[in-house]
Scaffold this motif. Sequence first.
Motif, mmCIF file in Angstrom:
data_model
loop_
_atom_site.group_PDB
_atom_site.id
_atom_site.type_symbol
_atom_site.label_atom_id
_atom_site.label_comp_id
_atom_site.label_asym_id
_atom_site.label_seq_id
_atom_site.Cartn_x
_atom_site.Cartn_y
_atom_site.Cartn_z
ATOM 1 N N TRP A 34 -36.212 15.355 -4.368
ATOM 2 C CA TRP A 34 -36.056 16.711 -3.838
ATOM 3 C C TRP A 34 -34.954 16.689 -2.793
ATOM 4 C CZ3 TRP A 34 -38.730 20.987 -5.481
ATOM 5 C CH2 TRP A 34 -39.846 20.767 -6.279
ATOM 6 N N ILE A 35 -34.325 17.841 -2.547
ATOM 7 C CA ILE A 35 -33.370 17.949 -1.459
ATOM 8 C C ILE A 35 -33.346 19.386 -0.956
ATOM 9 C CG2 ILE A 35 -31.369 18.339 -2.972
ATOM 10 C CD1 ILE A 35 -29.733 16.649 -0.868
ATOM 11 N N LEU A 36 -33.312 19.540 0.361
ATOM 12 C CA LEU A 36 -33.089 20.818 1.039
ATOM 13 C C LEU A 36 -31.712 20.715 1.671
ATOM 14 C CD1 LEU A 36 -36.530 21.316 2.802
ATOM 15 C CD2 LEU A 36 -35.452 22.996 1.284
ATOM 16 N N GLN A 37 -30.814 21.716 1.433
ATOM 17 C CA GLN A 37 -29.435 21.541 1.850
ATOM 18 C C GLN A 37 -28.668 22.862 1.973
ATOM 19 O OE1 GLN A 37 -28.943 20.154 -2.626
ATOM 20 N NE2 GLN A 37 -27.174 19.579 -1.468
ATOM 21 N N PRO A 38 -27.924 23.032 3.074
ATOM 22 C CA PRO A 38 -26.908 24.077 3.132
ATOM 23 C C PRO A 38 -25.642 23.498 2.500
ATOM 24 C CG PRO A 38 -27.077 23.002 5.257
ATOM 25 C CD PRO A 38 -28.089 22.354 4.362
ATOM 26 N N VAL A 39 -24.938 24.278 1.683
ATOM 27 C CA VAL A 39 -23.840 23.739 0.872
ATOM 28 C C VAL A 39 -22.575 24.573 1.004
ATOM 29 C CG1 VAL A 39 -23.132 23.240 -1.516
ATOM 30 C CG2 VAL A 39 -25.490 22.813 -0.801
ATOM 31 N N LEU A 40 -21.446 23.866 1.103
ATOM 32 C CA LEU A 40 -20.113 24.451 0.964
ATOM 33 C C LEU A 40 -19.615 24.015 -0.404
ATOM 34 C CD1 LEU A 40 -17.532 25.855 2.038
ATOM 35 C CD2 LEU A 40 -16.925 23.652 3.102
ATOM 36 N N GLN A 41 -19.180 24.952 -1.223
ATOM 37 C CA GLN A 41 -18.853 24.674 -2.628
ATOM 38 C C GLN A 41 -17.486 25.226 -2.977
ATOM 39 O OE1 GLN A 41 -21.815 26.259 -5.385
ATOM 40 N NE2 GLN A 41 -20.208 27.115 -6.663
ATOM 41 N N TYR A 42 -16.768 24.487 -3.833
ATOM 42 C CA TYR A 42 -15.540 24.983 -4.474
ATOM 43 C C TYR A 42 -15.702 24.766 -5.969
ATOM 44 C CZ TYR A 42 -10.711 25.956 -5.607
ATOM 45 O OH TYR A 42 -9.574 26.528 -6.125
ATOM 46 N N GLY A 43 -15.486 25.803 -6.769
ATOM 47 C CA GLY A 43 -15.595 25.690 -8.221
ATOM 48 C C GLY A 43 -16.841 26.382 -8.733
ATOM 49 N N VAL A 44 -17.056 26.278 -10.037
ATOM 50 C CA VAL A 44 -18.173 26.954 -10.701
ATOM 51 C C VAL A 44 -19.334 25.971 -10.867
ATOM 52 C CG1 VAL A 44 -18.930 28.155 -12.780
ATOM 53 C CG2 VAL A 44 -16.599 28.487 -11.928
ATOM 54 N N GLY A 45 -20.507 26.360 -10.333
ATOM 55 C CA GLY A 45 -21.710 25.545 -10.444
ATOM 56 C C GLY A 45 -22.906 26.401 -10.786
ATOM 57 N N ALA A 46 -24.098 25.874 -10.575
ATOM 58 C CA ALA A 46 -25.338 26.568 -10.913
ATOM 59 C C ALA A 46 -25.503 27.882 -10.152
ATOM 60 C CB ALA A 46 -26.534 25.661 -10.649
ATOM 61 N N ALA A 47 -24.927 27.983 -8.949
ATOM 62 C CA ALA A 47 -25.029 29.212 -8.159
ATOM 63 C C ALA A 47 -23.927 30.209 -8.489
ATOM 64 C CB ALA A 47 -24.980 28.874 -6.664
ATOM 65 N N GLY A 48 -23.022 29.857 -9.387
ATOM 66 C CA GLY A 48 -21.859 30.690 -9.694
ATOM 67 C C GLY A 48 -20.629 30.064 -9.062
ATOM 68 N N GLY A 49 -19.717 30.917 -8.604
ATOM 69 C CA GLY A 49 -18.526 30.418 -7.938
ATOM 70 C C GLY A 49 -17.273 30.583 -8.767
ATOM 71 N N GLY A 50 -16.208 29.978 -8.271
ATOM 72 C CA GLY A 50 -14.908 30.078 -8.936
ATOM 73 C C GLY A 50 -13.891 29.272 -8.148
ATOM 74 N N ASN A 51 -12.645 29.653 -8.257
ATOM 75 C CA ASN A 51 -11.570 28.948 -7.572
ATOM 76 C C ASN A 51 -11.459 29.434 -6.124
ATOM 77 O OD1 ASN A 51 -10.973 27.497 -9.889
ATOM 78 N ND2 ASN A 51 -9.646 29.122 -10.655
ATOM 79 N N TYR A 52 -12.556 29.262 -5.385
ATOM 80 C CA TYR A 52 -12.642 29.644 -3.982
ATOM 81 C C TYR A 52 -13.787 28.875 -3.340
ATOM 82 C CZ TYR A 52 -16.295 32.683 -5.932
ATOM 83 O OH TYR A 52 -17.391 33.160 -6.589
ATOM 84 N N TRP A 53 -13.775 28.825 -2.017
ATOM 85 C CA TRP A 53 -14.851 28.186 -1.253
ATOM 86 C C TRP A 53 -15.963 29.201 -1.012
ATOM 87 C CZ3 TRP A 53 -15.069 23.145 -0.775
ATOM 88 C CH2 TRP A 53 -13.890 22.397 -0.799
ATOM 89 N N ALA A 54 -17.198 28.745 -1.077
ATOM 90 C CA ALA A 54 -18.348 29.618 -0.831
ATOM 91 C C ALA A 54 -19.482 28.778 -0.252
ATOM 92 C CB ALA A 54 -18.799 30.288 -2.128
ATOM 93 N N ILE A 55 -20.415 29.440 0.421
ATOM 94 C CA ILE A 55 -21.585 28.780 0.987
ATOM 95 C C ILE A 55 -22.855 29.313 0.329
ATOM 96 C CG2 ILE A 55 -20.619 28.117 3.217
ATOM 97 C CD1 ILE A 55 -21.762 30.729 4.406
ATOM 98 N N ALA A 56 -23.864 28.455 0.270
ATOM 99 C CA ALA A 56 -25.195 28.828 -0.206
ATOM 100 C C ALA A 56 -26.169 27.804 0.345
ATOM 101 C CB ALA A 56 -25.256 28.859 -1.737
ATOM 102 N N SER A 57 -27.447 28.073 0.214
ATOM 103 C CA SER A 57 -28.499 27.146 0.639
ATOM 104 C C SER A 57 -29.364 26.830 -0.571
ATOM 105 C CB SER A 57 -29.326 27.770 1.760
ATOM 106 O OG SER A 57 -28.497 27.989 2.887
ATOM 107 N N TRP A 58 -29.824 25.575 -0.663
ATOM 108 C CA TRP A 58 -30.467 25.094 -1.873
ATOM 109 C C TRP A 58 -31.758 24.340 -1.586
ATOM 110 C CZ3 TRP A 58 -27.856 24.668 -6.854
ATOM 111 C CH2 TRP A 58 -26.556 25.188 -6.861
ATOM 112 N N LEU A 59 -32.698 24.434 -2.530
ATOM 113 C CA LEU A 59 -33.842 23.542 -2.682
ATOM 114 C C LEU A 59 -33.776 23.077 -4.126
ATOM 115 C CD1 LEU A 59 -36.559 22.172 -2.046
ATOM 116 C CD2 LEU A 59 -37.676 24.333 -2.630
ATOM 117 N N VAL A 60 -33.585 21.771 -4.329
ATOM 118 C CA VAL A 60 -33.483 21.206 -5.669
ATOM 119 C C VAL A 60 -34.556 20.138 -5.787
ATOM 120 C CG1 VAL A 60 -31.992 20.005 -7.311
ATOM 121 C CG2 VAL A 60 -30.998 21.636 -5.694
ATOM 122 N N GLY A 61 -35.253 20.113 -6.917
ATOM 123 C CA GLY A 61 -36.339 19.150 -7.070
ATOM 124 C C GLY A 61 -36.520 18.650 -8.482
ATOM 125 N N GLY A 62 -37.606 17.917 -8.645
ATOM 126 C CA GLY A 62 -37.945 17.326 -9.933
ATOM 127 C C GLY A 62 -38.118 18.372 -11.016
#
Length: 188
Positions: free
Chosen positions: A65-93
Motif C-alpha cells: 500500500w502507499i499513501l502519497q501526494p504526487v507531482l506528475q508529468y504525462g498520461v497516467g491512471a489519473a489522466g494528465g498530458g504534456n503538462y505538470w499536475a498534482i494529485a493525491s493517491w492511495l494505492v493498494g493490493g
Amino acid sequence: GRTEDLASPPGTGNGWVEASALNVALSPSDNIDYVAGTWVVPPHPSVSGALIYLFNGIEPAGGNWILQPVLQYGVGAAGGGNYWAIASWLVGGNNYVFHSPLETVHSGNSIFGYTEMTGKSGNSKYWKVQARDTTTGAYSSIAAHDSGIRWTWAFAAVLEAYRVTSCSEFPSDGHVRSEERRVGKECR
C-alpha cells in the motif's frame, strides 16, 4: 533516510528510478503519522511521451500500500498530458487505486505535499493526503482510512518513471530538485 545506491545513472525504463527512504523504528502499536515535503516543479521534458511521478509518502513494511501526494508529468491512471499536475493517491493490493482529480501546476512553482493521520478509532486510522501549489493555492487532496495496516516506511523523495525511452523525456534540465537538495541523478 537513504538513497538507493545506483551503480550507474538511472537511464531509461519503468518503475522506481530512485528513492530516499527510511524504515522507521516504531513500537509494535505505532505508525508513522505525518510526512511532508516541498518540491519545485521542474521544466517540461524536451520530448513528451513518458510518465514521470515525483512524490513523498508512506508504506507498510510489505510495500503493498502507499499513501502519497504526487507531482506528475504525462498520461497516467489519473489522466494528465504534456503538462505538470498534482494529485493525491492511495494505492493498494489487488489493483486498488484511489486518487483525487489532477490540478495543473507550472514549472518553477513550489509544491507542498503531505500525508497526515487525522484520527484513530480502534483498528482504523484516518488520513488526509494533499498536494498543494503554494505559488497559486491550487490543491488536490483525499481523505482515506485503513483498517489494520501498520505504516512504517517513510519516503522523503521518489522518482518513478514509465515509458521513458530517452533522457530527453525527463525534465529538460536533467535534474529533479527538492527545496533542500537535488534528488536524482543525471540521466545518460
